[in-house]
Design a protein around this motif. Structure first.
Motif, PDB file in Angstrom:
ATOM      1  N   ASN A 292       0.827  -1.206   0.000  1.00  0.00           N
ATOM      2  CA  ASN A 292       0.000   0.000   0.000  1.00  0.00           C
ATOM      3  C   ASN A 292       0.859   1.253   0.000  1.00  0.00           C
ATOM      4  OD1 ASN A 292      -2.416  -1.522   2.295  1.00  0.00           O
ATOM      5  ND2 ASN A 292      -2.212  -1.730   0.075  1.00  0.00           N
ATOM      6  N   CYS A 293       2.003   1.204   0.704  1.00  0.00           N
ATOM      7  CA  CYS A 293       2.937   2.330   0.666  1.00  0.00           C
ATOM      8  C   CYS A 293       3.616   2.434  -0.693  1.00  0.00           C
ATOM      9  CB  CYS A 293       3.991   2.165   1.758  1.00  0.00           C
ATOM     10  SG  CYS A 293       3.401   2.406   3.438  1.00  0.00           S
ATOM     11  N   ARG A 294       4.082   1.319  -1.201  1.00  0.00           N
ATOM     12  CA  ARG A 294       4.823   1.271  -2.471  1.00  0.00           C
ATOM     13  C   ARG A 294       4.007   1.848  -3.618  1.00  0.00           C
ATOM     14  NH1 ARG A 294       6.183   0.190  -7.266  1.00  0.00           N
ATOM     15  NH2 ARG A 294       7.570  -1.505  -7.887  1.00  0.00           N
ATOM     16  N   LEU A 295       2.696   1.522  -3.638  1.00  0.00           N
ATOM     17  CA  LEU A 295       1.824   1.988  -4.715  1.00  0.00           C
ATOM     18  C   LEU A 295       1.077   3.272  -4.361  1.00  0.00           C
ATOM     19  CD1 LEU A 295       0.339  -1.448  -5.875  1.00  0.00           C
ATOM     20  CD2 LEU A 295       2.047  -0.062  -7.057  1.00  0.00           C
ATOM     21  N   GLY A 296       1.364   3.818  -3.185  1.00  0.00           N
ATOM     22  CA  GLY A 296       0.726   5.069  -2.796  1.00  0.00           C
ATOM     23  C   GLY A 296      -0.762   4.947  -2.581  1.00  0.00           C
ATOM     24  N   SER A 297      -1.221   3.768  -2.173  1.00  0.00           N
ATOM     25  CA  SER A 297      -2.659   3.530  -2.048  1.00  0.00           C
ATOM     26  C   SER A 297      -3.265   4.152  -0.801  1.00  0.00           C
ATOM     27  CB  SER A 297      -2.929   2.018  -2.048  1.00  0.00           C
ATOM     28  OG  SER A 297      -2.462   1.429  -3.243  1.00  0.00           O
TER      29      SER A 297
END
Length: 444
Positions: A292-297
């Protein structure tokens, strides 16, 4: 199966019903389960000295796409949001075949095992080049990790308004037929099972409402669990409202996708009513903080979910969106993100570890796993706390604050899968070499 004694553990975090923490204690394993927990246990066979270790239940991973370990850090997707990231990777995944699925699964499972994971789900939703779910199940059998694979699917391609290319989607009658095949061939519902199969249409933006409904009916007929992605980011919410005229929680409820036999990945954007729905129906959530952090979700409202009574486990998600598969680091990230949003007292290290063990087991319908108690499965992680990561720690049992990020030893169903930090069941250097060869070929 031989018996095994874990001797004189420095600390045991049982995650049992009383959440006991024991010192200088032994664990006796017999026939794949825990036979006794106590001091000065006697045993004539093999033993492991745990005097330097914190001992926990094996960690449980509730969401993964193991095949994606072959496409880590692809340049075109490194800084993309979810939909753009998928559109970058779909053409690469379309060139996979059975060997790519098998080798990437072995790699991902080894990485999980070294991070303390003894039970993992897998969401395989594309089958290019003649690959089948059988390829990943075979890999799990080789490495010896307890496995909950799901027969995923995509049925709506670009030409029909979906996100994936048409080359990666399947006809829905074929999907349902193969779901029946894999459940009949591989699902073992017995206590202590090493393989249970679930059904997992990929997402609301890649399958039809009919397939979601039919999969739910089939799963209940077969007595297996259901899994999909839900409410992952703002784009996901907008798509649901535009295409279905409702939010994801209503979509799930309307199609029979709530209940204790269902778990949804991500749920970053659940609102208060949806959290209440999941709590009331005991619908599970696989929280994937690093992805979720990696994809900015965004940051999933895990504190609110836990307080409402929603079953929550952890997932490393696919290696292409994480891009690693270390489950103990995932637990630390979950703890830290709840503190970012709710304050330093929002989640303790012990609570995050509970989510990573007992919590995940409960989400997957495995009360025989995720806790250390007599009669439960012998899935056990041993963490050496004499190394540099724990040096100076006043509370070595607070592993997620100051502790090792890989296990010294890992036991699954009484079998030692990791010994002294090395995977014992496969030739891992050879697997890594082949994984890199395949990745280079795909990169062209």
């Amino acid at each position: 199966m031989t018996d095994l004694l874990i001797r004189n553990a420095r600390t045991i975090l049982t995650m049992d019903d009383d959440r006991r923490e024991l010192s200088n204690t032994d664990i006796l394993i017999s026939n794949g389960s825990i036979a006794a927990i106590g001091t000065d246990l006697t045993h004539d066979g093999d033993s492991i000295d745990a005097s330097k270790c914190v001992v926990t239940p094996g960690l449980v991973n509730t969401h993964h796409h193991l095949y994606q370990s072959l496409t880590r850090a692809v340049p075109g997707g490194q800084d993309a949001l979810l939909f753009g990231w998928l559109q970058t990777l779909y053409p690469i995944w379309s060139r996979f075949g059975p060997e790519e699925i098998h080798v990437s699964t072995l790699t991902g499972l080894a990485e999980l095992a070294l991070s303390g994971c003894t039970l993992t789900s897998d969401h395989l939703y594309l089958y290019p080049g003649g690959s089948r779910l059988d390829d990943s199940i075979a890999a799990a059998s080789e490495i010896g990790v307890r496995f909950h694979p799901t027969r995923g699917a995509m049925s709506i391609g670009e030409s029909a308004g979906g996100l994936p290319p048409d080359s990666l989607v399947e006809a829905e009658p074929k999907i349902l037929e193969d779901m029946i095949r894999v459940v009949d061939a591989f699902h073992d519902a017995s206590e202590g099972s090493m393989c249970r199969v679930g059904l997992a249409p990929c997402s609301p933006f890649s399958v039809s409402r009919d397939l979601m409904r039919d999969a739910a009916l089939l799963a209940r007929d077969k007595g297996v669990m259901l899994h999909t992605h839900l409410a992952e980011n703002d784009e996901d919410i907008a798509y649901s409202e535009a295409q279905f005229g409702c939010r994801p929680g209503q979509y799930a409820e309307d199609l029979g996708w709530t209940g204790p036999d269902v778990w949804h990945a991500h749920c970053v954007k659940l609102d208060g009513q949806e959290i209440d729905l999941f709590a009331r129906t005991r619908t599970g959530v696989a929280h994937c903080p690093c992805s979720n952090c990696r994809l900015g979700s965004g940051i999933a409202p895990v504190r609110a979910m836990r307080d409402a009574g929603v079953p929550v486990g952890l997932g490393v998600d696919g290696s292409a969106s994480n891009d690693i598969g270390n489950l103990v680091l995932e637990a630390r990230q979950a703890m830290l993100l709840q503190r970012v949003t709710r304050g330093a007292d929002a989640m303790s290290a012990r609570e995050a570890l509970e989510i990573a063990t007992r919590g995940g087991a409960d989400v997957l319908g495995r009360p025989d796993c995720g806790r250390l108690a007599v009669g439960k499965r012998a899935d056990i992680a041993l963490w050496d706390v004499t190394g540099v990561e724990s040096a100076g720690s006043w509370d070595p049992a607070a592993l997620l604050l100051a502790g090792p990020t890989s296990v010294r030893d890992l036991i699954v169903e009484g079998r030692q899968v990791v010994r002294d930090g090395q995977v014992t069941t496969i030739d891992l250097p050879r697997v890594i070499e082949r994984q890199n060869q395949l990745a280079q070929a795909l990169a062209g």
